[in-house]
Design an enzyme around this catalytic site. Structure first.
Site, short mmCIF file in Angstrom:
data_model
loop_
_atom_site.label_atom_id
_atom_site.label_comp_id
_atom_site.label_asym_id
_atom_site.label_seq_id
_atom_site.Cartn_x
_atom_site.Cartn_y
_atom_site.Cartn_z
N ARG A 102 0.77 -1.13 -0.09
CA ARG A 102 0.03 0.01 -0.14
C ARG A 102 0.87 1.17 -0.07
O ARG A 102 1.66 1.58 0.93
CB ARG A 102 -0.89 -0.17 1.30
CG ARG A 102 -1.75 1.38 1.55
CD ARG A 102 -2.72 1.20 2.44
NE ARG A 102 -3.85 0.64 1.70
CZ ARG A 102 -5.05 0.86 2.14
NH1 ARG A 102 -5.30 1.34 3.56
NH2 ARG A 102 -6.14 0.22 1.71
N HIS A 129 -7.07 0.92 -6.76
CA HIS A 129 -7.23 0.15 -5.50
C HIS A 129 -8.04 -0.94 -6.09
O HIS A 129 -9.32 -1.19 -6.00
CB HIS A 129 -8.30 0.85 -4.90
CG HIS A 129 -8.41 0.12 -3.14
ND1 HIS A 129 -7.43 -1.00 -2.81
CD2 HIS A 129 -8.79 0.86 -2.28
CE1 HIS A 129 -7.60 -1.13 -1.65
NE2 HIS A 129 -8.47 -0.15 -1.04
N GLN A 132 -9.85 -3.60 -4.14
CA GLN A 132 -11.36 -3.09 -3.52
C GLN A 132 -12.17 -3.06 -4.77
O GLN A 132 -13.49 -3.80 -4.69
CB GLN A 132 -11.14 -1.55 -3.43
CG GLN A 132 -12.49 -0.87 -2.94
CD GLN A 132 -12.96 -1.52 -1.62
OE1 GLN A 132 -12.25 -1.60 -0.45
NE2 GLN A 132 -14.03 -1.99 -1.43
N ASP A 224 -17.08 7.55 -1.89
CA ASP A 224 -15.79 7.28 -1.23
C ASP A 224 -15.70 8.97 -0.47
O ASP A 224 -16.19 9.89 -0.62
CB ASP A 224 -14.77 6.80 -2.10
CG ASP A 224 -13.38 6.60 -1.37
OD1 ASP A 224 -13.33 6.59 -0.08
OD2 ASP A 224 -12.47 6.63 -1.93
N CYS A 264 -16.18 2.03 0.14
CA CYS A 264 -15.20 0.99 0.41
C CYS A 264 -14.70 1.18 1.85
O CYS A 264 -14.32 0.34 2.41
CB CYS A 264 -13.92 1.52 -0.29
SG CYS A 264 -13.52 3.21 -0.35
N ARG A 292 -13.63 -8.45 0.49
CA ARG A 292 -12.08 -8.09 0.36
C ARG A 292 -11.37 -9.25 0.35
O ARG A 292 -10.58 -9.85 -0.27
CB ARG A 292 -11.71 -7.10 1.40
CG ARG A 292 -12.22 -5.73 0.84
CD ARG A 292 -11.60 -4.90 -0.51
NE ARG A 292 -10.07 -4.96 -0.39
CZ ARG A 292 -9.27 -3.99 0.20
NH1 ARG A 292 -9.97 -3.07 0.60
NH2 ARG A 292 -8.30 -4.36 0.34
#
Ligand code: CP
Ligand code: NVA
Length: 311
Positions: A102, A129, A132, A224, A264, A292
């Site tokens: 990440r 991402h 996700q 988001d 998310c 996930r």
């Protein structure tokens, strides 16, 4: 498929393979547990930013598949600071069977992949991402039966999550609409890539500044945070610009009665989404969080599963 850095890199066949594998592994897990298909395999998890879902879901995914994950905190490695990205990739490759990272700059996951001898998975960068988006598509299919032909409205910042979702919708033949304020929309390169994919899948990509137009008759409304990790200094300015893009009861009322609302997480309740909606009947946010783990099991099984020994 050697790495998973971006949805933009996936072929339709790879995309479908991940989804089919995730569905299978989720069903197996629900029946009592997964087989130890990653016995003795290890995953190094490099974090430059905080995480709840990504960290725990990758850790549990490795555990359930018989392997082990190693968490390396933001202070630990100093990716690109204490040590060059290339050297981190070379060193970790001598210890572990896969690297999940990440990062702030997407270029860093690309560089890790260039220099690693093991698969690299993007656990969120400033550009994409992908883990996700794969979990999100799994969730959409579970709730709506399919992705193809659905209207998927992303309302808010044209960020990493929006970009990966757009590309996944393009691969899966959905009609994706992104409503963002001027200056915060998705970049042209990603939109062009998504439109090219949509042309072959029967989907479409539309950008608008009108949240209400995006939400109207939508099957999925997604939002988001307004300021992503790394954009903290812009929070005040964004909090001034984004309120017309809040996902609230008035906006959701424009969507189909069967619409699902997605985020998310982590959510800033009262900003991009209201409590009433996160906790309401349309919300599937915790299914997304669970998925996930299932989507990542599939990614791990495909990338780490039947590897030939490292050189
Ligand atoms: N959605 C997501 O990636 O959550 P975390 O930042 O907690 O990992
Ligand atoms: N867009 C958000 C997603 C967090 C999971 C961020 O990058 O901070």
């Amino acid at each position: 498929m050697k790495h998973l850095l971006a949805i933009a890199d996936l072929s339709p066949a790879e995309f479908n393979q991940i989804l089919a594998t995730a569905k299978k592994l989720k069903a197996e897990w629900r029946k009592g547990g997964n087989k130890a298909i990653l016995k003795n395999k290890t995953l190094g998890m490099v974090f430059q930013k905080p995480s709840l879902r990504t960290r725990v879901s990758f850790d549990m995914a490795m555990l359930h598949l018989g392997g082990q994950a190693l968490y390396l905190s933001p202070n630990e490695i100093g990716l690109g600071q204490r040590e060059s990205v290339a050297d981190v990739a070379r060193v970790l490759s001598r210890y572990v069977d896969g690297i999940m990272a990440r990062v702030f700059a997407h270029a860093h996951v690309v560089e890790l992949a260039q220099h690693a001898r093991v698969p690299v998975i993007n656990g969120l960068s400033d550009y994409e991402h992908p883990c996700q988006a794969l979990a999100d598509v799994l969730t959409i299919i579970e709730h709506q039966g399919q992705l193809k032909g659905l209207k998927v409205a992303f309302v808010g910042d044209g960020n990493n999550v929006a970009r990966s979702l757009m590309l996944a919708c393009a691969l899966g033949g959905a009609h994706f609409v992104c409503a963002s304020p001027k200056g915060y929309t998705l970049d042209e390169a990603a939109v062009a890539r998504a439109r090219a994919l949509a042309a072959t899948s029967g989907g479409s990509i539309e950008l608008t500044e009108e949240a209400r137009a995006a939400a109207r008759d939508a099957d999925v409304i997604y939002t988001d945070v307004w300021a992503s990790m790394g954009q903290e200094s812009e929070s005040a300015e964004r909090a001034r610009v984004f309120p017309p893009y809040q996902v609230n009861a008035a906006l959701v009322a424009l969507a189909k009665p069967s619409a699902i609302v997605m985020h998310c997480l982590p959510a800033h309740r009262g900003m991009e989404i209201t409590d009433e909606i996160v906790d309401g009947p349309h919300s599937v946010v915790f299914d997304q969080a669970e998925n996930r783990m299932h989507a990542q099991k599939a990614i791990l099984a495909i990338l780490l599963g039947s590897k030939t020994p490292k050189k």
